[in-house]
Design an enzyme around this catalytic site. Structure first.
Site, PDB file in Angstrom:
ATOM      1  N   TRP A  19     -42.725  10.686  -1.149  1.00 10.59           N
ATOM      2  CA  TRP A  19     -41.348  10.949  -0.757  1.00 10.59           C
ATOM      3  C   TRP A  19     -40.648  11.799  -1.834  1.00 10.59           C
ATOM      4  CZ3 TRP A  19     -36.745   9.545  -3.164  1.00 10.59           C
ATOM      5  CH2 TRP A  19     -35.590   9.882  -2.440  1.00 10.59           C
ATOM      6  N   ASP A  24     -26.872  10.536  10.008  1.00 13.42           N
ATOM      7  CA  ASP A  24     -26.873   9.090  10.240  1.00 13.42           C
ATOM      8  C   ASP A  24     -25.446   8.518  10.180  1.00 13.42           C
ATOM      9  OD1 ASP A  24     -27.840   6.557  10.489  1.00 13.42           O
ATOM     10  OD2 ASP A  24     -29.210   6.675   8.785  1.00 13.42           O
ATOM     11  N   ARG A  70     -36.559  -0.543   4.709  1.00 10.83           N
ATOM     12  CA  ARG A  70     -35.204  -0.025   4.968  1.00 10.83           C
ATOM     13  C   ARG A  70     -34.516  -0.864   6.050  1.00 10.83           C
ATOM     14  NH1 ARG A  70     -32.609   5.689   6.872  1.00 10.83           N
ATOM     15  NH2 ARG A  70     -31.422   6.106   5.017  1.00 10.83           N
ATOM     16  N   LYS A 114     -31.764  16.067  15.313  1.00  7.17           N
ATOM     17  CA  LYS A 114     -32.623  15.808  14.144  1.00  7.17           C
ATOM     18  C   LYS A 114     -33.266  14.451  14.377  1.00  7.17           C
ATOM     19  CE  LYS A 114     -32.370  14.962   9.142  1.00  7.17           C
ATOM     20  NZ  LYS A 114     -31.477  14.940   7.981  1.00  7.17           N
ATOM     21  N   TRP A 115     -34.580  14.429  14.565  1.00  8.12           N
ATOM     22  CA  TRP A 115     -35.319  13.228  14.974  1.00  8.12           C
ATOM     23  C   TRP A 115     -36.027  12.676  13.738  1.00  8.12           C
ATOM     24  CZ3 TRP A 115     -36.776  12.199  20.479  1.00  8.12           C
ATOM     25  CH2 TRP A 115     -37.647  11.111  20.613  1.00  8.12           C
ATOM     26  N   ASP A 116     -35.541  11.541  13.252  1.00  2.90           N
ATOM     27  CA  ASP A 116     -36.025  11.002  11.980  1.00  2.90           C
ATOM     28  C   ASP A 116     -37.012   9.848  12.223  1.00  2.90           C
ATOM     29  OD1 ASP A 116     -36.164  10.647   9.227  1.00  2.90           O
ATOM     30  OD2 ASP A 116     -33.992  10.523   8.948  1.00  2.90           O
ATOM     31  N   CYS A 157     -38.134  15.117  11.340  1.00  7.17           N
ATOM     32  CA  CYS A 157     -37.841  14.637   9.996  1.00  7.17           C
ATOM     33  C   CYS A 157     -38.519  13.281   9.862  1.00  7.17           C
ATOM     34  CB  CYS A 157     -36.333  14.496   9.835  1.00  7.17           C
ATOM     35  SG  CYS A 157     -35.814  13.710   8.308  1.00  7.17           S
ATOM     36  N   ASP A 166     -36.620  15.428   1.331  1.00  8.74           N
ATOM     37  CA  ASP A 166     -35.304  14.944   0.921  1.00  8.74           C
ATOM     38  C   ASP A 166     -34.946  15.453  -0.473  1.00  8.74           C
ATOM     39  OD1 ASP A 166     -34.576  13.648   3.191  1.00  8.74           O
ATOM     40  OD2 ASP A 166     -35.128  11.645   2.521  1.00  8.74           O
TER      41      ASP A 166
HETATM   42  C1  DGJ Z   1     -33.865  10.490   5.898  1.00  2.00           C
HETATM   43  C2  DGJ Z   1     -33.649  11.969   6.046  1.00  2.00           C
HETATM   44  O1  DGJ Z   1     -34.657  12.671   5.424  1.00  2.00           O
HETATM   45  C3  DGJ Z   1     -32.285  12.326   5.504  1.00  2.00           C
HETATM   46  O2  DGJ Z   1     -32.081  13.719   5.580  1.00  2.00           O
HETATM   47  C4  DGJ Z   1     -31.244  11.589   6.285  1.00  2.00           C
HETATM   48  O3  DGJ Z   1     -31.258  12.032   7.617  1.00  2.00           O
HETATM   49  C5  DGJ Z   1     -31.502  10.083   6.223  1.00  2.00           C
HETATM   50  N1  DGJ Z   1     -32.834   9.763   6.605  1.00  2.00           N
HETATM   51  C6  DGJ Z   1     -30.527   9.356   7.102  1.00  2.00           C
HETATM   52  O4  DGJ Z   1     -30.796   8.000   7.158  1.00  2.00           O
END
Ligand code: DGJ
Length: 698
Positions: free
Chosen positions: A175, A342, A418, A451-453, A499, A521
């Site tokens: 990360w 978020d 998390r 943006k799909w995280d 993402c 990030d």
């Molecule tokens: C992880 C992403 O990489 C960030 O850019 C952001 O969207 C956060 N999650 C939000 O929880």
């Protein structure tokens, strides 16, 4: 182009500069013949006639020579395919048919073993040297016949020519430190990379490159292989005792049960793509980029807009009014797409609650998202939104209603990362819920971008009641792809970003259905140079999202850097801004407006041009160059100047030595041959300096 050669048991696939050949030998053994420079049909025939390797006791005559080694018989290599039927393990194949589709550049070879049919698929399109391979395994037995278990079913095994030594390049990370390039000699035995995490992972990009220890950035032979899969995966590079090298890869990490096939079922592996280039690592990257732009990334001919994302500025503390204020400032800087990250939905005021409840938080957006989206549109920008659909917080209405919808093992701890759990997307009801939520969301407001995280790995990946081996590992990925495909079809104007806590889900599978990816990030502009250098080995700038954030850097290291350095670093990909604009001074916003305008002008060259990595980001001066038609753009960064020495001029690539190029900023005219052989001075000095140089052929 596909040619069936000689006796009809040799096949030759060719792209613009390379060929790939295979031969069905006696005993229905499928042998690898060639992968490298272009061959004629006569060359391939001559190769097929060469005598086999001499017999050696204790060695397999097949190992290192087969197209798709399976478990069973005289083989000791790691099998690409391992099958368990009732009472028997391994397979013995009988050749059935070969079919070709010249227009699609496809070759299909089918083999049979009892009720099981195995098809090896090859595709090489005319405009690319990328060979795509995958397999289909079908259970064709009658209803009621015993199931077949695929313990392992790799997409392909790639075979390299015999050379004295090989070097392996890979992209490792974690990360906030993804895609860092390392190269090391390949010793005997196996080197295994992959993910056991349910997603592609930050730890390795599913890519390897091999060179016979002689390639440089622009010269020499390079072989590259990349897997199109967004779940757990494995690529294994073997150097066999006789020096031959094979690379095998596919979905799933271990050999303990990938899929169970009942009669009528079929397993289709992901694509494992590969290419040969004699243009060094840079040539290989450009070939990968061109193939992805032409055949993988949707709508890649269109450039991506400059976005603003509020995450680093606000984290979870968001409100409609604050987002409006950020949007006004972003619009004033020339930003084209405003993304709310978020914190806008459910009871999502921290990472402890809300995932799963995809309706606007009534305290924060009492009238829903539409008023904000309308205002963003009125400001001349597109509107985007963050989601993390595959997850749920235990503190959510969704989890309270459906605690059985998450991946879990009966009677065991449900591990939280998390404060969240992973939904079991293999379940049809979960898929339908997510479809309804997301389709409803995209219909509720004029949303242009998602943006799909995905912010945690699989841990307790179980599905009570589903027989072993459990489908959820592969079905999760297919369900994700299915949802994205369905949403794209229903909302064709919406673009998607992949993402996963930064770059945890970057692969050719997700790129076939998303428009760009969040690279990392880590938005520190200096660290980013190394991350972007690695990313560019495989993927083009057109998908590599990069933000300018605050200085001192708030997320990682407190590093202080100029707006110039931050912008030029982020301009190497799809430019975005992610700083707290309410704290930027008028002068900073004015300067930023200038950089955004400059980026828009060079954007087609950066996002769609050919990339030349002029100097890697190791120490002092690093630079990349993009070439598109008559235009050339150079981005250069100086980390630290020492002893008053001026940084070396940059020797340009990919331009015409006989042409003259005008610098669009200074008006200076440069001869192509001089730029290539003597270089372009950058004028950089001091620490953390950066520049953009635009040249146009006169
Ligand atoms: C992880 C992403 O990489 C960030 O850019 C952001 O969207 C956060 N999650 C939000 O929880």
């Amino acid at each position: 182009m596909i040619e069936t050669v000689g006796d009809g048991r040799t096949w030759l696939l060719s792209g613009p500069s390379s060929s790939y050949a295979l031969h069905l030998a006696d005993g229905d053994t499928l042998l690898h013949l060639h992968w490298g420079p272009r061959l004629t049909a006569a060359d391939a025939e001559a190769l097929a006639d060469r005598p086999p390797a001499p017999y050696r006791p204790f060695e397999s005559p097949l190992d290192g020579h087969e197209e798709y080694p399976v478990e069973g018989g005289p083989r000791f290599v790691r099998p690409a395919l391992s099958v368990r039927t009732v009472g028997v393990r391994g397979t013995e194949w009988r050749f059935d048919t070969a079919t070709t589709d010249a227009d699609a550049g496809e070759l299909r070879l089918r083999f049979l073993d009892g009720p099981l049919a195995l098809t090896l698929h090859y595709r090489m399109r005319d405009d690319t040297d990328v060979v795509e391979r995958w397999i289909t395994a079908e259970h064709r037995g009658p209803e009621g016949a015993p199931p077949v278990e695929l313990l392992r079913a790799d997409a392909a095994t790639w075979t390299l020519p015999l050379r004295d030594a090989w070097r392996l390049s890979q992209l490792h990370g974690r990360w906030a430190a993804e895609t860092r390039l390392v190269r090391a000699p390949l010793t005997y035995g196996e080197k295994v990379i992959g993910s056991r995490r349910g997603h592609t992972g930050h730890q390795h990009l599913p890519w390897v490159a091999l060179d016979a220890e002689g390639a440089t950035e622009e010269y020499g032979e390079v072989y590259g292989c990349a897997l199109a899969w967004s779940g757990s995966w494995r690529i294994s590079v073997h150097r066999l005792p006789d020096g031959l090298v094979q690379i095998t890869g596919g979905a799933g990490h271990d050999d303990s049960g990938l899929v169970r096939l009942a009669p009528g079922d079929a397993y289709v592996s992901p694509v494992f793509a590969a290419l040969w280039s004699d243009g060094g690592f840079g040539g290989a990257s450009r070939a990968w980029h061109a193939w992805q732009l032409a055949h993988v990334i949707p709508g890649a001919a269109d450039t991506r807009p400059v976005l603003y994302n509020s995450w680093e500025a606000t984290e979870f503390a968001i409100s409609e009014e604050q987002q409006r204020e950020l949007a006004r400032r972003a619009a004033g800087m020339g930003i084209e797409l405003f993304v709310v990250d978020d914190g806008w939905f459910g009871r999502r005021t921290s990472d402890r609650a809300g995932l799963g409840d995809w309706t606007p938080n009534p305290d924060r957006f009492p009238r829903g998202l539409k008023p904000l989206a309308d205002e963003v549109h009125a400001l001349g920008m597109r509107f985007g939104i963050w989601v993390e659909p595959e997850m749920v917080n235990p503190d959510s209405d969704l989890y309270r209603a459906h605690p059985d919808w998450v991946q879990h093992q009966p009677g065991r701890t449900r591990t939280e990362f998390r404060h969240q759990l992973v939904l079991n997307l293999a379940r049809a009801d979960v898929q339908e819920y997510l479809w309804e939520q997301l389709d409803g969301l995209l219909s509720s407001a004029p949303i242009d971008y998602v943006k799909w995280d995905f912010n945690r790995c699989f841990t307790d990946a179980g599905w009570p009641g589903d027989p072993y081996p459990q489908r959820l590992w592969t079905e999760h990925v297919h369900a994700l792809y299915g949802l994205l495909d369905r949403l794209r079809a229903a909302h064709p104007g919406v673009a998607f970003e992949s993402c996963s806590g930064g770059g945890g889900r970057v692969d050719l599978g997700i790129l076939a259905r998303t428009d760009q990816v969040w690279t990392s990030d880590n938005t520190d502009p200096l660290d980013r140079l190394a991350i972007q250098h690695g990313f560019s080995q495989l993927h083009p700038a057109r998908v590599m999202a990069a933000w300018v954030t605050d200085s001192p850097n708030t997320q990682l290291n407190g590093r202080i850097s100029s707006l110039r350095f931050r912008f030029v670093s982020a301009m190497a990909g799809v430019l975005g801004v992610g700083g707290d604009l309410t704290r930027w001074t008028d002068e900073e916003r004015d300067e930023a407006r200038g950089w955004v305008a400059l980026y828009k002008e060079i954007r087609p060259v950066v996002q769609l041009g050919e990339l030349y990595r002029l100097r890697p980001p190791e120490g002092g001066l690093s630079a990349v160059q993009y070439v598109r038609g008559d235009d050339t753009v150079v981005l250069a960064w100086l980390q630290a100047q020492h002893h008053g020495e001026p940084p070396a001029p940059l020797r340009l690539r990919g331009i015409d030595p006989a042409a003259v190029y005008a610098c669009r900023d200074t008006g200076a005219r440069h001869r192509g041959s001089v730029l290539i052989h003597h270089g372009l001075p950058t004028g950089l000095r001091g620490d953390l300096d950066a520049t953009v140089i635009r040249l146009r052929r006169c």
